[in-house]
Write an enzyme that holds these catalytic residues in place. Structure first.
Site, mmCIF file in Angstrom:
data_model
loop_
_atom_site.group_PDB
_atom_site.id
_atom_site.type_symbol
_atom_site.label_atom_id
_atom_site.label_comp_id
_atom_site.label_asym_id
_atom_site.label_seq_id
_atom_site.Cartn_x
_atom_site.Cartn_y
_atom_site.Cartn_z
ATOM 1 N N ASP A 1 -0.616 -2.917 12.884
ATOM 2 C CA ASP A 1 -0.630 -2.995 11.171
ATOM 3 C C ASP A 1 -1.860 -2.261 10.606
ATOM 4 O OD1 ASP A 1 0.058 -3.903 8.507
ATOM 5 O OD2 ASP A 1 -1.942 -5.003 8.615
ATOM 6 N N HIS B 1 -1.573 -16.961 1.496
ATOM 7 C CA HIS B 1 -1.843 -15.563 1.294
ATOM 8 C C HIS B 1 -1.816 -15.184 -0.061
ATOM 9 C CE1 HIS B 1 -2.678 -11.466 2.492
ATOM 10 N NE2 HIS B 1 -1.673 -11.145 1.640
#
Ligand code: URA
Length: 432
Positions: free
Chosen positions: A161, A82
């Site tokens: 989220d 990521h």
């Protein structure tokens, strides 16, 4: 439990318990806790921070707030990567076939982009006929067969989220370190990663402008990952200027193809080798990071990585001949040279302004509904530290519009020059 008690507890600097965090995440996801209370809690977290234990618990609660992806049907250790994001960051596209060519399974779930260029999926769609719309069964079998597949984000992944990030965006709480760390890690956990390599960017074009802040964010994420049993490493890398030489979807694909073949700009190649060797090592395909790096270099030189890239493209319906002939990627109608109006050394290239210029050309989306032009973008002919003479080309614009005066103005404002020599910025600051 009452949300107001949790807000007051955090406001006064106390740590929330696991039960309180789970209750709060469930209540917010189900719309039982209103935005104004969640906003107040986020602001309290912004000022009072969270303990490592609270961050890990928030991560798990958010990861479990919706669907989770089960990758257990794929053989081997699944390592995800990521990046905290930056202008011209095409590393995923080069890295995925590189590490897959060494037998590391890459089951990549990616999104579309909002901002300066598209996301990984948009960029891949610059390859004629390429599709990321494959079902889960096909996705898993392609990874088992070819070691690499990329699928669009489907299902209801980390809804807590999604909702909280939207709220933070409009309440001045995006930059709460614990919330960023939990947000990123919750998505990695929900998408099934066994191990995680993080590329935390620092510099003027990054979320975390200072190296100190980037180190703190990297440490927070590494601690969360390791606390919940996923081996996690972080690299802190430079984002004081765009990465590589291209910004724009098809242009970035072309650069990624060059890197897979062992060419391309040195910074992109080096970052891929650094991140890739961590991935290969975590996947237990090499006995050391150094060994992994030489295996990756060999995969570039021998053509094995390019072969994996072709197999991957063809398996997802794309035209794999672009790997040998990148001119088959979408091409813009016009090119415009932006020339330096002074002689000297490039001192600054404000990455965020280059991002704005790419948006103006149509390479990115301002809203989710916008369509993007895959062919357009910028090629940076001069980077920080380069010597340039007045009249030399700084940037080549690839455009589908004849008049680009507003774009030229933004690009010119991104560049600053010095009469003295300027060192090239450090690329990799730290590994954690
Ligand atoms: N990226 C994320 O996914 N979450 C954040 O909170 C910040 C950046």
């Amino acid at each position: 439990m009452r949300m107001v008690d949790l807000i007051e507890k955090k406001r006064d600097g106390e740590a929330l318990t696991k039960e309180e965090i789970e209750w709060m995440v469930a209540g917010y996801t189900n719309d039982e806790i209103p935005d104004y209370q969640m906003a107040a809690l986020s602001m309290a977290i912004y000022f009072q921070n969270m303990t490592p234990k609270e961050r890990a618990e928030l991560t798990i609660a958010m990861a479990n707030s919706g669907d989770t992806i089960d990758l257990s049907g794929i053989d081997g250790i699944k390592v995800d990567k990521h990046s905290t994001g930056g202008v011209g960051d095409k590393t995923t596209i080069a890295l995925a076939p590189l590490v897959a060519s060494l037998g590391v399974p890459v089951a990549k779930m990616s999104g579309r982009g909002l901002g300066h260029t598209g996301g990984t999926i948009d960029k891949l769609e610059a390859i004629p006929n390429f599709t990321c719309e494959i079902d889960t069964e096909q996705f898993l079998s392609l990874v088992n067969e070819n070691k690499l597949a990329v699928v669009g984000q489907t299902g209801n992944l980390t809804p807590a989220d999604k909702k909280l990030y939207g709220l933070r965006d409009v309440t001045g709480t995006v930059n709460a370190l614990g919330l960023i760390a939990s947000s990123i890690m919750s998505k990695k956990i929900a998408s099934g990663a066994d191990a995680i390599v993080l590329d935390v960017k620092t510099g003027s074009g990054a979320f975390m402008n200072s190296l100190e802040d980037a180190k703190e964010l990297a440490k927070a994420m590494v601690d969360i990952g390791n606390d919940i049993g996923r081996k996690t490493v972080a690299i802190i890398s430079d984002m004081n200027q765009p990465l590589g030489r291209t910004v724009g979807n098809a242009l970035e694909i072309q650069e990624a193809i060059d890197v897979v073949k062992g060419g391309g700009p040195e910074d992109v190649r080096e970052l891929c080798l650094t991140l890739g060797s961590q991935m290969v090592y975590l996947a237990e395909k090499a006995n050391s990071v150094e060994e992994a790096r030489s295996m990756l270099k060999e995969a570039m030189a021998s053509g094995a990585a390019a072969k994996t890239l072709k197999t991957f493209i063809a398996a997802q319906n794309g035209d794999d001949s672009v790997v040998d002939d990148p001119k088959k990627l979408p091409q813009a109608t016009y090119t415009h040279e932006i020339k330096a109006n002074e002689t000297g050394y490039v001192k600054v290239i404000a990455a965020n302004k280059v991002g704005v210029a790419a948006m103006q050309l149509g390479a990115g989306r301002a809203t989710k509904e916008d369509t993007i032009d895959l062919a357009v973008g910028l090629v940076m002919n001069k980077k920080i530290g380069d010597y340039v003479e007045a009249g030399e080309s700084l940037v080549t614009l690839h455009a589908n519009q004849e008049v680009v005066d507003d774009v030229v103005e933004v690009v010119m404002s991104a560049y600053e020059f010095s009469k003295e020599t300027i060192d090239k910025p450090t690329l990799i600051y730290k590994q954690m």
